[in-house]
Design a protein around this motif. Sequence first.
Motif, mmCIF file in Angstrom:
data_model
loop_
_atom_site.group_PDB
_atom_site.id
_atom_site.type_symbol
_atom_site.label_atom_id
_atom_site.label_comp_id
_atom_site.label_asym_id
_atom_site.label_seq_id
_atom_site.Cartn_x
_atom_site.Cartn_y
_atom_site.Cartn_z
ATOM 1 N N VAL A 1 9.502 4.123 14.854
ATOM 2 C CA VAL A 1 9.626 4.435 13.333
ATOM 3 C C VAL A 1 9.608 5.981 13.862
ATOM 4 O O VAL A 1 9.407 6.798 14.321
ATOM 5 N N GLN A 2 10.923 7.216 12.664
ATOM 6 C CA GLN A 2 11.260 8.407 13.661
ATOM 7 C C GLN A 2 10.257 9.225 13.204
ATOM 8 O O GLN A 2 9.330 9.503 12.695
ATOM 9 N N SER A 3 9.808 9.727 14.754
ATOM 10 C CA SER A 3 9.142 10.650 14.978
ATOM 11 C C SER A 3 8.900 12.460 15.256
ATOM 12 O O SER A 3 10.899 12.321 15.085
ATOM 13 N N SER A 4 9.327 13.455 15.574
ATOM 14 C CA SER A 4 9.528 14.110 15.511
ATOM 15 C C SER A 4 10.543 14.337 16.691
ATOM 16 O O SER A 4 11.251 14.930 16.713
ATOM 17 N N TYR A 5 9.960 14.173 17.294
ATOM 18 C CA TYR A 5 11.335 13.919 19.752
ATOM 19 C C TYR A 5 11.201 12.493 19.390
ATOM 20 O O TYR A 5 12.209 11.973 20.378
ATOM 21 N N ASN A 6 11.724 11.531 18.177
ATOM 22 C CA ASN A 6 11.694 10.362 18.512
ATOM 23 C C ASN A 6 13.820 9.860 18.391
ATOM 24 O O ASN A 6 14.208 10.375 17.272
ATOM 25 N N GLU A 7 13.964 9.800 19.450
ATOM 26 C CA GLU A 7 15.571 10.078 19.046
ATOM 27 C C GLU A 7 16.883 8.339 19.043
ATOM 28 O O GLU A 7 16.177 8.095 19.692
ATOM 29 N N GLN A 8 17.597 8.908 17.952
ATOM 30 C CA GLN A 8 18.127 7.800 18.384
ATOM 31 C C GLN A 8 19.819 7.546 19.177
ATOM 32 O O GLN A 8 20.341 8.428 19.610
#
Lengths: 112, 116
Positions: free
Chosen positions: B98-105
């Motif tokens: 799940v998206q966090s500040s640095y979670n890249e797609q």
Amino acid sequence: KNQVEQSPQSLIILEGKNCTLQCNYTVSPFSNLRWYKQDTGRGPVSLTIMTFSENTKSNGRYTATLDADTKQSSLHITASQLSDSASYICVVSESGRRALTFGSGTRLQVQP
Amino acid sequence: EAEVAQSPRYKITEKSQAVAFWCDPISGHATLYWYRQILGQGPELLVQFQDESVVDDSQLPKDRFSAERLKGVDSTLKIQPAELGDSAMYLCASSFRVQSSYNEQFFGPGTRLTVL
């Protein structure tokens, strides 16, 4: 409504020249801002990602800046190459939400 | 290097026909996204999965679009019936969690759909 506006829409420069692309956003509360490069017919590829506390980040010849107070970002490309021809997309993430807000992109064409 | 796989790369169909797109995310990525990108515009999120569960499908036209990720790995996006306005690039992306500040797609190469 959260928005990300990019300028210019398109840009043509000569190989070896520098250029700067602009991104203005209204996303709030802000979490992070990303710049993606998208070659024609391909998926976007991440160049940089910056959070609120970061003012500048470099990735080779690409340098991104962020002014969280004015909600503006720029992507500077140094010594452009023909392979830099692509669309550059600014993407902003809202704190606490999963969805990203994408700009429409700047189409860059580098000519020999 | 691990990549997001999509197929087919190109699809031409007639309106009112059914089409399906497939996506295989990077191994270990729990979150999977389907985007639609109209020429000259940025991608728009259609649906987001966390493992096998849909966590956001607010922009998915549910009268004609459906998406599934039955085993929490690969995913299929279906359009039935296709309309002329569905012509676009359909992008799949995945991220570790799940998206966090640095979670890249990470994006796949996309499927270019043309509806005639």
